[in-house]
Design an enzyme around this catalytic site. Structure first.
Site, mmCIF file in Angstrom:
data_model
loop_
_atom_site.group_PDB
_atom_site.id
_atom_site.type_symbol
_atom_site.label_atom_id
_atom_site.label_comp_id
_atom_site.label_asym_id
_atom_site.label_seq_id
_atom_site.Cartn_x
_atom_site.Cartn_y
_atom_site.Cartn_z
ATOM 1 C CB CYS A 118 -5.158 -24.472 9.701
ATOM 2 S SG CYS A 118 -3.737 -23.712 10.428
ATOM 3 C CG ASP A 135 -5.829 -5.135 2.179
ATOM 4 O OD1 ASP A 135 -5.367 -4.740 3.130
ATOM 5 O OD2 ASP A 135 -6.322 -4.822 1.232
ATOM 6 C CG ASP A 181 -2.030 1.139 1.233
ATOM 7 O OD1 ASP A 181 -1.898 2.028 0.379
ATOM 8 O OD2 ASP A 181 -2.481 1.173 2.151
#
Length: 376
Positions: free
Chosen positions: A311, A271, A92
């Protein structure tokens, strides 16, 4: 950078694609974990790769410029070498961070004058300088310097802000085209659509952005105070104009529901700090809804956090154990919750991609949104 649309979903604007960079290929739609200061808080690189299955992460120009500083990053050989991440990185430009320093910054045609939140020192970000800084950072995708006005900004301010952003955009694009990457690989540059919540301003901005023909385009200035439905309306307005053959990046968004709604409307990249920030505060996202791990109801629940989760933390640790860690203020609680939430976000966009390719994204999304809104 190259982008190819591989599949589209009936009755929506959702699409599955591939972004190819010199540091690897990214399957879209994609969620990008935020590594503001060269790290995703509490998560090792090997965990990002093997457990979260992240394909691209973010860095932030404002924070990296101030600390460790561009000289250190250049000596290291760029951010990839500095933090050990060998897959794509997006940076960014720092526009949002400067916006958040409203008491310590001044915007002019020249650029954004601001004081460091660390030591109060004075600095200037210009559209050209931010390109140069990101060249030194070495990100695969760089962002234009823009002003991010609040979602409740009045029209007069929104008009003035957009004019400034467009002038900065043209200068940043010129600088990008005149320069090359420092470390032997190509860097892309994305301009940013602004315009607050005014459809005509958003259309004007999207048209100007599209005219540049950059490798991809971003949508900024959303999820900054406006209602979710207004945000979705602005995405629809913008995506009617932004080119189909370029990736679309919705900046700083958001909740799992926000992400699915954005994908439905043709967004490819997203994001947000939410998975890690909320995780550190005890909120876990699951396909059945959200869990507050400080609640007493989990004290003797010895089921896995997410029995079929992608996970290892979901299967190894029980809900009771994770609650115990939070109540005991153990640092491990923050790590487990962050890894779980990031893995869930990457699982969610991976499932969206799968259902786009299967052609049943719309009914799958409708059911998923219904579940995601529950509190367990």
């Amino acid at each position: 950078m190259d982008f190819k649309v591989q599949a589209t979903a009936p009755d929506t604007n959702a699409r599955a694609g591939l972004i190819t960079t010199d540091h690897g290929t990214i399957e879209t739609p994609i969620f990008m974990p935020v590594g503001t200061c060269a790290s995703v808080k509490g998560v090792h690189i090997h965990e990002l790769k093997d457990d979260v299955k992240a394909q691209i992460i973010l860095g932030n120009t404002y924070h990296l410029y101030l600390r460790p500083g561009i000289e250190i990053l250049e000596k290291a050989g760029g951010l990839h070498k500095f933090n050990g991440w060998d897959r794509p990185i997006l940076t960014d430009s720092g526009g949002f961070q400067v916006f958040s320093l409203s008491a310590n910054r001044k915007l002019t045609d020249e650029g954004a004058h601001f004081r460091s939140h660390i030591d109060g020192s004075k600095h200037l970000f210009t559209p050209e300088g931010v390109v140069d800084i990101q060249r030194s950072i070495g990100s695969d995708i760089m962002m234009a310097l823009d002003e991010c006005p609040p979602g409740t900004a009045e029209r007069r301010y929104a008009r003035k802000s957009l004019d400034l952003t467009l002038r900065w955009m043209d200068r940043g694009w010129k600088r990008y085209c005149e320069t090359e990457g420092r470390y032997g690989y190509r860097q892309a540059w994305f301009p940013i659509v602004q315009g607050v919540t005014y459809p005509d301003l958003r259309r004007e901005s999207a048209e100007r952005v599209a005219e540049l023909g950059a490798d991809g385009n971003a949508i900024g200035g959303l999820a900054v105070g406006e209602p979710a439905e207004v945000m979705y309306e602005m995405i629809d307005v913008v995506n009617e104009i932004l080119p189909q053959d370029k990736p679309r990046y919705l900046m700083g968004v958001g909740t799992p529901i926000n992400i699915l709604e954005a994908i439905d409307r043709g967004v490819d990249m997203m994001d947000c700090v939410m998975p890690t920030r909320n995780g550190r505060n005890g909120m876990l996202f699951t396909p059945e809804g959200t869990m507050n791990m400080r609640n007493k109801k989990w004290a003797d629940d010895f089921r896995p956090i997410w029995e079929d989760g992608p996970c290892f933390v979901d299967r190894v640790y029980s809900r009771a154990y994770l609650r115990h860690l939070f109540i005991a203020n153990e640092i491990l609680a923050l790590q487990i919750a962050s890894i779980h939430n990031l893995a869930f976000y990457l699982w969610l966009v991976g499932e969206a991609r799968k259902h786009i390719q299967l052609g049943d994204f719309k009914p799958w999304k409708t059911e998923m949104v219904r579940n995601l809104g529950k509190r367990l």
